[in-house]
Design a protein around this motif. Structure first.
Motif, PDB file in Angstrom:
ATOM      1  N   MET A  80       7.610  -8.511 -19.218  1.00  0.00           N
ATOM      2  CA  MET A  80       8.644  -8.916 -20.148  1.00  0.00           C
ATOM      3  C   MET A  80       8.197  -8.520 -21.551  1.00  0.00           C
ATOM      4  SD  MET A  80      11.393 -11.775 -20.476  1.00  0.00           S
ATOM      5  CE  MET A  80      11.527 -11.811 -18.767  1.00  0.00           C
ATOM      6  N   ASP A  81       9.060  -7.849 -22.277  1.00  0.00           N
ATOM      7  CA  ASP A  81       8.777  -7.436 -23.649  1.00  0.00           C
ATOM      8  C   ASP A  81       9.191  -8.527 -24.624  1.00  0.00           C
ATOM      9  OD1 ASP A  81       7.801  -4.890 -23.039  1.00  0.00           O
ATOM     10  OD2 ASP A  81       9.808  -4.015 -23.051  1.00  0.00           O
ATOM     11  N   LEU A  82       8.373  -8.736 -25.631  1.00  0.00           N
ATOM     12  CA  LEU A  82       8.683  -9.658 -26.714  1.00  0.00           C
ATOM     13  C   LEU A  82       9.158  -8.820 -27.897  1.00  0.00           C
ATOM     14  CD1 LEU A  82       8.578 -12.604 -27.678  1.00  0.00           C
ATOM     15  CD2 LEU A  82       6.227 -12.191 -28.411  1.00  0.00           C
ATOM     16  N   LYS A  83      10.442  -8.989 -28.277  1.00  0.00           N
ATOM     17  CA  LYS A  83      11.033  -8.169 -29.327  1.00  0.00           C
ATOM     18  C   LYS A  83      11.255  -9.003 -30.588  1.00  0.00           C
ATOM     19  CE  LYS A  83      14.817  -6.291 -27.748  1.00  0.00           C
ATOM     20  NZ  LYS A  83      15.964  -5.764 -26.982  1.00  0.00           N
ATOM     21  N   LEU A  84      10.773  -8.487 -31.710  1.00  0.00           N
ATOM     22  CA  LEU A  84      10.986  -9.125 -33.008  1.00  0.00           C
ATOM     23  C   LEU A  84      12.332  -8.663 -33.550  1.00  0.00           C
ATOM     24  CD1 LEU A  84       9.973 -10.830 -35.380  1.00  0.00           C
ATOM     25  CD2 LEU A  84       8.850  -8.778 -36.260  1.00  0.00           C
ATOM     26  N   GLU A  85      13.316  -9.564 -33.520  1.00  0.00           N
ATOM     27  CA  GLU A  85      14.660  -9.275 -34.018  1.00  0.00           C
ATOM     28  C   GLU A  85      15.181 -10.507 -34.752  1.00  0.00           C
ATOM     29  OE1 GLU A  85      17.505  -7.322 -31.502  1.00  0.00           O
ATOM     30  OE2 GLU A  85      15.924  -6.414 -30.287  1.00  0.00           O
ATOM     31  N   PRO A  86      14.723 -10.714 -35.998  1.00  0.00           N
ATOM     32  CA  PRO A  86      15.086 -11.930 -36.736  1.00  0.00           C
ATOM     33  C   PRO A  86      16.590 -12.134 -36.929  1.00  0.00           C
ATOM     34  CG  PRO A  86      13.358 -10.711 -37.883  1.00  0.00           C
ATOM     35  CD  PRO A  86      13.817  -9.856 -36.751  1.00  0.00           C
ATOM     36  N   GLU A  87      17.334 -11.075 -37.173  1.00  0.00           N
ATOM     37  CA  GLU A  87      18.775 -11.225 -37.416  1.00  0.00           C
ATOM     38  C   GLU A  87      19.493 -11.706 -36.157  1.00  0.00           C
ATOM     39  OE1 GLU A  87      17.153  -8.240 -38.063  1.00  0.00           O
ATOM     40  OE2 GLU A  87      16.911  -8.541 -40.226  1.00  0.00           O
ATOM     41  N   LYS A  88      19.180 -11.082 -35.036  1.00  0.00           N
ATOM     42  CA  LYS A  88      19.797 -11.480 -33.764  1.00  0.00           C
ATOM     43  C   LYS A  88      19.348 -12.895 -33.389  1.00  0.00           C
ATOM     44  CE  LYS A  88      20.473  -8.386 -30.438  1.00  0.00           C
ATOM     45  NZ  LYS A  88      20.241  -7.501 -29.253  1.00  0.00           N
ATOM     46  N   HIS A  89      18.076 -13.189 -33.612  1.00  0.00           N
ATOM     47  CA  HIS A  89      17.544 -14.522 -33.304  1.00  0.00           C
ATOM     48  C   HIS A  89      18.272 -15.585 -34.117  1.00  0.00           C
ATOM     49  CE1 HIS A  89      14.661 -17.872 -33.187  1.00  0.00           C
ATOM     50  NE2 HIS A  89      14.303 -17.373 -32.020  1.00  0.00           N
ATOM     51  N   GLU A  90      18.551 -15.299 -35.369  1.00  0.00           N
ATOM     52  CA  GLU A  90      19.256 -16.266 -36.220  1.00  0.00           C
ATOM     53  C   GLU A  90      20.651 -16.557 -35.670  1.00  0.00           C
ATOM     54  OE1 GLU A  90      21.001 -16.302 -40.679  1.00  0.00           O
ATOM     55  OE2 GLU A  90      18.822 -16.076 -40.508  1.00  0.00           O
ATOM     56  N   ILE A  91      21.354 -15.522 -35.260  1.00  0.00           N
ATOM     57  CA  ILE A  91      22.685 -15.705 -34.669  1.00  0.00           C
ATOM     58  C   ILE A  91      22.579 -16.547 -33.400  1.00  0.00           C
ATOM     59  CG2 ILE A  91      24.576 -14.483 -33.499  1.00  0.00           C
ATOM     60  CD1 ILE A  91      23.961 -12.126 -35.496  1.00  0.00           C
ATOM     61  N   TYR A  92      21.598 -16.244 -32.579  1.00  0.00           N
ATOM     62  CA  TYR A  92      21.425 -16.962 -31.318  1.00  0.00           C
ATOM     63  C   TYR A  92      21.042 -18.423 -31.544  1.00  0.00           C
ATOM     64  CZ  TYR A  92      21.512 -12.507 -28.733  1.00  0.00           C
ATOM     65  OH  TYR A  92      21.852 -11.306 -28.177  1.00  0.00           O
ATOM     66  N   GLN A  93      20.127 -18.684 -32.491  1.00  0.00           N
ATOM     67  CA  GLN A  93      19.723 -20.076 -32.669  1.00  0.00           C
ATOM     68  C   GLN A  93      20.855 -20.908 -33.271  1.00  0.00           C
ATOM     69  OE1 GLN A  93      16.359 -21.008 -35.217  1.00  0.00           O
ATOM     70  NE2 GLN A  93      16.672 -19.138 -36.386  1.00  0.00           N
ATOM     71  N   GLU A  94      21.685 -20.300 -34.114  1.00  0.00           N
ATOM     72  CA  GLU A  94      22.835 -21.043 -34.634  1.00  0.00           C
ATOM     73  C   GLU A  94      23.811 -21.365 -33.494  1.00  0.00           C
ATOM     74  OE1 GLU A  94      26.225 -20.970 -38.130  1.00  0.00           O
ATOM     75  OE2 GLU A  94      25.113 -19.132 -37.725  1.00  0.00           O
ATOM     76  N   SER A  95      24.073 -20.404 -32.637  1.00  0.00           N
ATOM     77  CA  SER A  95      24.953 -20.650 -31.486  1.00  0.00           C
ATOM     78  C   SER A  95      24.365 -21.714 -30.564  1.00  0.00           C
ATOM     79  CB  SER A  95      25.168 -19.359 -30.695  1.00  0.00           C
ATOM     80  OG  SER A  95      25.864 -18.429 -31.470  1.00  0.00           O
ATOM     81  N   PHE A  96      23.060 -21.664 -30.369  1.00  0.00           N
ATOM     82  CA  PHE A  96      22.351 -22.599 -29.498  1.00  0.00           C
ATOM     83  C   PHE A  96      22.471 -24.031 -30.016  1.00  0.00           C
ATOM     84  CE2 PHE A  96      18.023 -24.226 -28.116  1.00  0.00           C
ATOM     85  CZ  PHE A  96      18.332 -24.331 -26.769  1.00  0.00           C
ATOM     86  N   ILE A  97      22.185 -24.253 -31.292  1.00  0.00           N
ATOM     87  CA  ILE A  97      22.248 -25.616 -31.842  1.00  0.00           C
ATOM     88  C   ILE A  97      23.702 -26.073 -31.976  1.00  0.00           C
ATOM     89  CG2 ILE A  97      22.124 -25.055 -34.316  1.00  0.00           C
ATOM     90  CD1 ILE A  97      20.270 -27.942 -32.497  1.00  0.00           C
ATOM     91  N   ARG A  98      24.645 -25.134 -32.165  1.00  0.00           N
ATOM     92  CA  ARG A  98      26.066 -25.495 -32.178  1.00  0.00           C
ATOM     93  C   ARG A  98      26.470 -26.034 -30.793  1.00  0.00           C
ATOM     94  NH1 ARG A  98      28.089 -21.525 -34.537  1.00  0.00           N
ATOM     95  NH2 ARG A  98      28.773 -22.591 -36.428  1.00  0.00           N
ATOM     96  N   GLU A  99      26.065 -25.350 -29.752  1.00  0.00           N
ATOM     97  CA  GLU A  99      26.390 -25.795 -28.393  1.00  0.00           C
ATOM     98  C   GLU A  99      25.776 -27.164 -28.110  1.00  0.00           C
ATOM     99  OE1 GLU A  99      28.271 -25.725 -24.786  1.00  0.00           O
ATOM    100  OE2 GLU A  99      28.508 -24.258 -26.405  1.00  0.00           O
ATOM    101  N   ILE A 100      24.551 -27.363 -28.536  1.00  0.00           N
ATOM    102  CA  ILE A 100      23.901 -28.662 -28.354  1.00  0.00           C
ATOM    103  C   ILE A 100      24.679 -29.743 -29.088  1.00  0.00           C
ATOM    104  CG2 ILE A 100      21.856 -30.030 -28.958  1.00  0.00           C
ATOM    105  CD1 ILE A 100      20.203 -27.433 -28.339  1.00  0.00           C
TER     106      ILE A 100
END
Length: 103
Positions: A1-21
């Motif tokens: 499994m590759d670990l990819k540094l993508e701060p912009e995509k991560h920010e979008i994902y974490q906002e969606s994640f905490i919104r769903e929570i």
């Protein structure tokens, strides 16, 4: 499994994640009979508490060892995305709560 540094995509994902929570917490509290100000306050309290745990700002320990979460997201079957630092879901909660409860 590759670990990819993508701060912009991560920010979008974490906002969606905490919104769903936060939305899920609110729905479950409504199902439990909460409404009005009590619903808003309890949703906020739980959402901020969960964000604090995810962001590694809550002290967690197991058998005397510090437990340090590091939020990542799957990107297909062979990669995970990270932002190069601890998550900061806490920063999104206030805006999400405003969206959920703004009338």
């Amino acid at each position: 499994m590759d670990l990819k540094l993508e701060p912009e995509k991560h920010e979008i994902y974490q906002e969606s994640f905490i919104r769903e929570i936060s939305q899920t917490v609110m729905v479950k509290l409504v199902e439990a009979g909460l409404a009005g100000q009590k619903l808003e306050e309890t949703t906020a309290d739980i959402s901020f508490s969960i964000a604090s745990i995810l962001d590694d700002t809550t002290a967690i320990e197991a058998d005397g060892v510090a437990v340090k979460p590091y939020l990542t997201f799957r990107d297909g079957d062979d990669a995970i995305i990270h932002c190069g630092e601890n998550a900061y879901t806490y920063e999104f909660v206030r805006g999400i709560l405003k969206e959920l409860f703004d009338r």
